[in-house]
Design a protein around this motif. Structure first.
Motif, PDB file in Angstrom:
ATOM      1  N   VAL A 112      -5.368   1.126  -1.990  1.00  8.11           N
ATOM      2  CA  VAL A 112      -5.209   0.055  -3.054  1.00  8.11           C
ATOM      3  C   VAL A 112      -4.887   1.077  -4.206  1.00  8.11           C
ATOM      4  O   VAL A 112      -5.617   2.120  -4.674  1.00  8.11           O
ATOM      5  CB  VAL A 112      -6.492  -0.589  -3.394  1.00  8.11           C
ATOM      6  CG1 VAL A 112      -6.366  -1.535  -4.682  1.00  8.11           C
ATOM      7  CG2 VAL A 112      -7.007  -1.529  -2.086  1.00  8.11           C
ATOM      8  N   PHE A 113      -3.821   0.714  -5.149  1.00  4.44           N
ATOM      9  CA  PHE A 113      -3.083   1.381  -5.897  1.00  4.44           C
ATOM     10  C   PHE A 113      -2.758   0.525  -7.341  1.00  4.44           C
ATOM     11  O   PHE A 113      -2.379  -0.345  -7.130  1.00  4.44           O
ATOM     12  CB  PHE A 113      -1.827   2.164  -5.334  1.00  4.44           C
ATOM     13  CG  PHE A 113      -0.734   1.260  -5.149  1.00  4.44           C
ATOM     14  CD1 PHE A 113       0.358   0.769  -6.058  1.00  4.44           C
ATOM     15  CD2 PHE A 113      -0.584   0.732  -3.745  1.00  4.44           C
ATOM     16  CE1 PHE A 113       1.170  -0.173  -5.631  1.00  4.44           C
ATOM     17  CE2 PHE A 113       0.338  -0.118  -3.497  1.00  4.44           C
ATOM     18  CZ  PHE A 113       1.332  -0.652  -4.459  1.00  4.44           C
ATOM     19  N   GLY A 114      -2.808   1.335  -8.240  1.00  9.18           N
ATOM     20  CA  GLY A 114      -2.459   0.607  -9.550  1.00  9.18           C
ATOM     21  C   GLY A 114      -1.202   1.494 -10.032  1.00  9.18           C
ATOM     22  O   GLY A 114      -0.457   1.992  -9.483  1.00  9.18           O
ATOM     23  N   ALA A 115      -0.795   1.043 -11.285  1.00  5.66           N
ATOM     24  CA  ALA A 115       0.257   1.780 -12.073  1.00  5.66           C
ATOM     25  C   ALA A 115       0.000   1.895 -13.537  1.00  5.66           C
ATOM     26  O   ALA A 115      -0.581   0.966 -14.006  1.00  5.66           O
ATOM     27  CB  ALA A 115       1.610   1.128 -11.819  1.00  5.66           C
ATOM     28  N   ASP A 167      -8.893   6.884 -16.356  1.00  4.77           N
ATOM     29  CA  ASP A 167     -10.356   6.512 -16.702  1.00  4.77           C
ATOM     30  C   ASP A 167     -10.922   5.015 -16.269  1.00  4.77           C
ATOM     31  O   ASP A 167     -11.904   4.768 -15.729  1.00  4.77           O
ATOM     32  CB  ASP A 167     -11.002   6.994 -18.163  1.00  4.77           C
ATOM     33  CG  ASP A 167     -11.051   8.345 -18.271  1.00  4.77           C
ATOM     34  OD1 ASP A 167     -11.023   9.268 -17.094  1.00  4.77           O
ATOM     35  OD2 ASP A 167     -11.076   8.917 -19.318  1.00  4.77           O
ATOM     36  N   GLU A 168     -10.214   4.064 -16.860  1.00  5.64           N
ATOM     37  CA  GLU A 168     -10.275   2.524 -16.491  1.00  5.64           C
ATOM     38  C   GLU A 168     -10.074   2.331 -15.035  1.00  5.64           C
ATOM     39  O   GLU A 168     -10.871   1.697 -14.561  1.00  5.64           O
ATOM     40  CB  GLU A 168      -9.310   2.055 -17.469  1.00  5.64           C
ATOM     41  CG  GLU A 168      -9.467   2.185 -18.982  1.00  5.64           C
ATOM     42  CD  GLU A 168      -8.377   1.639 -19.605  1.00  5.64           C
ATOM     43  OE1 GLU A 168      -7.583   1.035 -19.209  1.00  5.64           O
ATOM     44  OE2 GLU A 168      -8.577   1.773 -21.068  1.00  5.64           O
ATOM     45  N   PHE A 169      -8.965   2.766 -14.363  1.00  2.45           N
ATOM     46  CA  PHE A 169      -9.034   2.761 -13.063  1.00  2.45           C
ATOM     47  C   PHE A 169     -10.141   3.247 -12.233  1.00  2.45           C
ATOM     48  O   PHE A 169     -10.483   2.561 -11.182  1.00  2.45           O
ATOM     49  CB  PHE A 169      -7.417   3.446 -12.598  1.00  2.45           C
ATOM     50  CG  PHE A 169      -6.416   2.358 -12.613  1.00  2.45           C
ATOM     51  CD1 PHE A 169      -6.111   1.083 -12.128  1.00  2.45           C
ATOM     52  CD2 PHE A 169      -5.386   2.870 -13.774  1.00  2.45           C
ATOM     53  CE1 PHE A 169      -5.072   0.571 -12.350  1.00  2.45           C
ATOM     54  CE2 PHE A 169      -4.105   1.926 -13.913  1.00  2.45           C
ATOM     55  CZ  PHE A 169      -4.070   0.924 -13.470  1.00  2.45           C
ATOM     56  N   VAL A 177      -2.734   5.904  -8.710  1.00  2.00           N
ATOM     57  CA  VAL A 177      -2.015   5.233  -9.631  1.00  2.00           C
ATOM     58  C   VAL A 177      -0.613   5.933  -9.831  1.00  2.00           C
ATOM     59  O   VAL A 177      -0.465   6.955  -9.938  1.00  2.00           O
ATOM     60  CB  VAL A 177      -2.580   5.293 -11.038  1.00  2.00           C
ATOM     61  CG1 VAL A 177      -1.890   4.778 -12.171  1.00  2.00           C
ATOM     62  CG2 VAL A 177      -4.012   4.853 -10.922  1.00  2.00           C
ATOM     63  N   ILE A 178       0.436   4.874  -9.564  1.00  2.00           N
ATOM     64  CA  ILE A 178       1.673   5.329  -9.745  1.00  2.00           C
ATOM     65  C   ILE A 178       2.198   5.635 -11.286  1.00  2.00           C
ATOM     66  O   ILE A 178       1.973   4.462 -12.118  1.00  2.00           O
ATOM     67  CB  ILE A 178       2.769   4.378  -8.942  1.00  2.00           C
ATOM     68  CG1 ILE A 178       2.431   4.188  -7.488  1.00  2.00           C
ATOM     69  CG2 ILE A 178       4.356   4.575  -9.093  1.00  2.00           C
ATOM     70  CD1 ILE A 178       3.239   3.064  -6.740  1.00  2.00           C
TER      71      ILE A 178
END
Length: 211
Positions: A112-115, A167-169, A177-178
């Motif tokens: 599971v990833f963010g950006a 830090d938030e992720f 994170v991308i």
């Protein structure tokens, strides 16, 4: 493998040289990226949705006008994947996207990833692309950094802003994170992996050739 790429925004000679050198540094053996300026029709930056749409049209035109026999692939110099078709378009020289390659690889490995994106317009467009690719279930969303366009070549400022976002992720349990800008050199030691989409895409393409 010879890849044709064009910039999604107007850049001066110094910035174009920097981006070309970065691709040379990132490219695995056997991979060559030929990066050209997007031309007078691309916008100066992505500040609005209209800028992004204008860029997409200009990048598509610039890529398709190049001689097909000269290249193995086309890949825009942009994490929003302008000119990249969602379904096969029958082109003899496929146009691949660094976001699609990177996000697809993360999802395929169960991550599971963010950006992180420079501004809201880019963030909204990136989210839409993720949904178009069918990767929404693996996507943890975007954190907008609210940085000026001039920050792109400023590695220190960019990475300071990114570190706060990571830090938030981390609090949310996101482990990858991308980084939204394909032209930024990332140097942010952190438990959350900051993924460089240009580097990851080139590595995956090179692995595909060797497979």
């Amino acid at each position: 493998m010879k890849i044709h790429s064009v910039t999604p925004v107007r850049v001066d000679a110094t910035e174009l040289t920097r981006r070309r050198a970065r691709y040379r540094r990132l490219s695995p053996p056997g991979v060559e990226v030929v990066l050209e300026d997007g031309g007078p029709e691309v916008p100066r930056q992505f500040a609005t949705r209209d800028d992004i749409e204008t860029s997409t049209s200009a990048v598509t035109k610039a890529l398709t006008q190049a001689s097909a026999e000269d290249y193995t692939l086309r890949m825009p110099d942009c994490v929003l994947d302008p000119a990249v078709p969602v379904t096969p378009d029958g082109s003899t020289v496929p146009t691949v996207g660094m976001l699609r390659l990177t996000a697809g690889h993360l999802a395929a490995t169960g991550t599971v990833f963010g950006a992180v994106t420079r501004n809201r317009a880019i963030g909204d467009a990136l989210c839409e692309r993720i949904e178009e690719y069918g990767l929404g279930p693996w996507f943890a969303g975007v954190t907008v950094l609210d940085l000026d366009f001039d920050t792109i070549p400023d590695t220190l400022r960019w990475n300071e802003a990114v570190r706060r976002a990571l830090d938030e992720f981390a609090v949310r349990g996101v482990t990858a994170v991308i980084n939204d800008c394909s032209a930024v050199d990332t140097d942010t030691p952190h438990p959350v992996r900051l993924v460089d989409p240009a580097e990851r895409a080139l590595r995956l393409l090179a692995a595909g050739v060797r497979a």
